[in-house]
Design an enzyme around this catalytic site. Structure first.
Site, mmCIF file in Angstrom:
data_model
loop_
_atom_site.group_PDB
_atom_site.id
_atom_site.type_symbol
_atom_site.label_atom_id
_atom_site.label_comp_id
_atom_site.label_asym_id
_atom_site.label_seq_id
_atom_site.Cartn_x
_atom_site.Cartn_y
_atom_site.Cartn_z
ATOM 1 N N ASP A 83 -2.418 -1.608 10.600
ATOM 2 C CA ASP A 83 -2.647 -1.591 9.143
ATOM 3 C C ASP A 83 -3.248 -2.898 8.626
ATOM 4 O O ASP A 83 -3.634 -2.975 7.459
ATOM 5 C CB ASP A 83 -1.306 -1.422 8.402
ATOM 6 C CG ASP A 83 -0.839 0.013 8.386
ATOM 7 O OD1 ASP A 83 -1.602 0.884 8.835
ATOM 8 O OD2 ASP A 83 0.288 0.251 7.924
ATOM 9 N N GLY A 106 7.481 1.207 4.886
ATOM 10 C CA GLY A 106 6.306 2.089 4.831
ATOM 11 C C GLY A 106 5.269 1.625 3.825
ATOM 12 O O GLY A 106 4.321 2.338 3.509
ATOM 13 N N LEU A 107 5.439 0.390 3.330
ATOM 14 C CA LEU A 107 4.540 -0.127 2.287
ATOM 15 C C LEU A 107 3.584 -1.204 2.818
ATOM 16 O O LEU A 107 2.838 -1.806 2.036
ATOM 17 C CB LEU A 107 5.364 -0.687 1.119
ATOM 18 C CG LEU A 107 6.261 0.337 0.398
ATOM 19 C CD1 LEU A 107 7.133 -0.349 -0.645
ATOM 20 C CD2 LEU A 107 5.421 1.429 -0.263
ATOM 21 N N LYS A 142 0.858 -1.205 0.000
ATOM 22 C CA LYS A 142 0.000 0.000 0.000
ATOM 23 C C LYS A 142 0.879 1.234 0.000
ATOM 24 O O LYS A 142 2.046 1.192 0.408
ATOM 25 C CB LYS A 142 -0.939 0.028 1.198
ATOM 26 C CG LYS A 142 -0.285 0.023 2.599
ATOM 27 C CD LYS A 142 0.119 1.367 3.139
ATOM 28 C CE LYS A 142 0.790 1.255 4.508
ATOM 29 N NZ LYS A 142 1.640 2.362 4.878
ATOM 30 N N GLY A 162 4.083 -4.235 3.982
ATOM 31 C CA GLY A 162 4.331 -5.604 3.501
ATOM 32 C C GLY A 162 3.928 -6.687 4.495
ATOM 33 O O GLY A 162 3.147 -7.580 4.162
ATOM 34 N N VAL A 218 11.017 -4.701 3.228
ATOM 35 C CA VAL A 218 10.631 -4.798 4.640
ATOM 36 C C VAL A 218 10.938 -3.476 5.363
ATOM 37 O O VAL A 218 11.925 -2.817 5.050
ATOM 38 C CB VAL A 218 11.421 -5.968 5.283
ATOM 39 C CG1 VAL A 218 11.157 -6.057 6.780
ATOM 40 C CG2 VAL A 218 11.050 -7.280 4.601
HETATM 41 O O1 C5P Z 1 0.047 -1.350 15.007
HETATM 42 P P1 C5P Z 1 1.469 -1.599 14.688
HETATM 43 O O2 C5P Z 1 2.045 -2.747 15.502
HETATM 44 O O3 C5P Z 1 1.752 -1.756 13.242
HETATM 45 O O4 C5P Z 1 2.240 -0.295 15.147
HETATM 46 C C1 C5P Z 1 3.645 -0.246 15.332
HETATM 47 C C2 C5P Z 1 3.970 0.901 16.272
HETATM 48 O O5 C5P Z 1 3.666 2.156 15.641
HETATM 49 C C3 C5P Z 1 3.146 0.925 17.557
HETATM 50 O O6 C5P Z 1 3.806 0.185 18.555
HETATM 51 C C4 C5P Z 1 3.077 2.379 17.902
HETATM 52 O O7 C5P Z 1 4.258 2.760 18.568
HETATM 53 C C5 C5P Z 1 3.097 3.059 16.553
HETATM 54 N N1 C5P Z 1 1.744 3.452 16.067
HETATM 55 C C6 C5P Z 1 1.120 4.534 16.659
HETATM 56 N N2 C5P Z 1 -0.120 4.904 16.199
HETATM 57 C C7 C5P Z 1 -0.725 4.241 15.181
HETATM 58 C C8 C5P Z 1 -0.094 3.139 14.579
HETATM 59 C C9 C5P Z 1 1.150 2.769 15.053
HETATM 60 O O8 C5P Z 1 1.664 5.166 17.582
HETATM 61 N N3 C5P Z 1 -1.922 4.648 14.762
#
Ligand code: C5P
Length: 289
Positions: free
Chosen positions: A136, A98-99, A9, A101, A95
C-alpha cells in the site's frame, strides 16, 4: 523543519483476483485518501544519524516503517551519512485497522524527504522504493488523493477523488493482521475468482456506491462479528453504503454531503463515539491542505 500530514485511506472496493507466484495476492482496488492524518515532523540536525520518536511507545522501535523508508531514501539518493535527521511521528490513525496508517507514514515520509532535499528522486523512483516497504505504500508516495491499484496494490492509476461524501469511520478496537486475513482468504476461498461489477467494468474511472465490495470482509467478520454489527448500524443510521476498509476491522459509511444535515451527522458521530470508546471519526476526502 517541515511538517507533513500523512492521510489514512479507505478501500471503496477491493477484489482479490488470484494468487501470485511471490506469495501475495493479485488485487483490484479503488483507494481513497481521507482527512484523518498522522503528523510527521522532519528536522535536519547538525550531528549525523537519525533520531526517531513517536507519541505511541509501541511504535517507537527501530522497526518502524518510517525509519525503513528514510534509510531507503538516503541510500537511493546517495545521501547516506551526509547529514542528520530527527523524525517525530504523532499518531492519529488507529494501528492494524485497515486504514493504511503505517503505509501512509512511510509513503508520506518518502515524499517529504524528496521535497526537503530538492527532488533528487523521480516519482517513479519513489514508487519503486515504496513498493519495497509494503503493497500500500506507493499510493502514499504519490500526491493524488484517489487511485485504482492493481498487482499487489502497487500499480497505480490516478482517478477522481470522491469528495461528494462524508466518511463516517468506526473502529471496533481490535487489531487485525493483514497477513492473517489474506492467509485465511486463501484457505477459504479456493480458486474462486472475484467478480467485477457496475462502473468498475464499464468505465474504470467512475464510481457508484453499488460498486462497494470487499472480498476480505467476510473473513474478518467471521472472526470479529462486531464488524458486521457496525456495518448494520451505519446503514441503519442512513449511510448511502457501508464497507469494511482493507483487511479491517474499521468500517466506514458514506453520507452524500448535499443530502446530509452536517449538524445531525456530527451529533450522530458523537453518540457513536460514546458507544465505541472514541474510535469514531467523521471525515471528508483528503485535499492535501
Ligand atoms: O505488503 P504488505 O507487507 O503490506 O502485506 C502484508 C501481508 O499481506 C503480506 O505478507 C501478505 O501476506 C498479504 N498480502 C497479500 N497480497 C497483497 C497484499 C498483502 O497476500 N496484495
Amino acid at each position: 523543519m517541515i511538517s507533513l500530514r500523512a492521510p489514512a485511506k479507505v478501500n471503496l472496493y477491493l477484489h482479490v483476483l488470484g494468487d501470485r507466484s511471490d506469495g501475495y495476492h493479485e488485487v483490484f482496488t479503488r483507494m481513497q485518501k481521507i482527512d484523518l492524518c498522522d503528523v510527521i515532523t522532519l528536522e535536519q540536525t547538525g550531528e549525523p544519524g537519525m533520531r526517531f520518536d513517536c507519541d505511541d511507545p509501541a511504535l517507537s522501535g527501530d522497526d518502524n516503517l518510517v525509519l525503513r523508508a528514510a534509510r531507503l531514501f538516503f541510500s537511493a539518493a546517495n545521501l547516506t551519512g551526509r547529514q542528520g535527521l530527527a523524525i517525530r511521528l504523532e499518531k492519529k490513525i488507529p494501528v492494524a485497522a485497515g486504514l493504511g496508517g503505517g503505509s501512509s507514514d512511510a509513503g508520506t515520509l518518502l515524499q517529504g524527504l524528496n521535497r526537503l532535499h530538492n527532488h533528487p528522486l523521480s516519482v517513479a523512483e519513489l514508487v519503486r522504493l515504496a513498493a519495497q516497504i509494503g503493497s500500500d505504500v506507493p499510493f502514499f508516495a504519490v500526491s493524488g488523493a484517489a487511485a485504482l491499484a492493481t498487482g499487489r496494490g502497487e500499480c497505480l492509476a490516478e482517478v477522481a477523488s470522491l469528495d461528494a461524501y462524508w466518511y463516517l469511520l468506526i473502529n471496533p478496537g481490535v487489531a487485525v493482521s493483514t497477513k492473517w486475513v489474506f492467509d485465511n482468504y486463501a484457505l477459504t476461498s479456493g480458486k474462486k475468482k472475484s467478480k467485477l461489477f457496475g462502473s468498475q467494468k464499464k468505465d474504470r474511472t467512475t464510481f457508484s456506491p453499488e460498486d462497494m465490495h470487499n472480498d476480505l470482509e467476510s473473513i474478518t467478520m467471521k472472526r470479529y462479528p462486531e464488524v458486521a454489527e457496525i456495518k448494520d448500524s451505519l446503514l441503519r443510521a442512513g449511510a448511502e453504503a457501508a464497507l469494511m476498509s482493507g483487511s479491517g476491522p474499521t468500517v466506514y459509511g458514506l453520507f452524500l454531503r448535499k443530502k446530509t444535515d452536517s449538524t445531525a451527522l456530527y451529533k450522530l458521530a458523537e453518540q457513536l463515539s460514546a458507544v465505541y470508546d472514541g474510535r469514531v471519526w467523521l471525515t471528508r476526502a483528503y485535499t492535501g491542505v
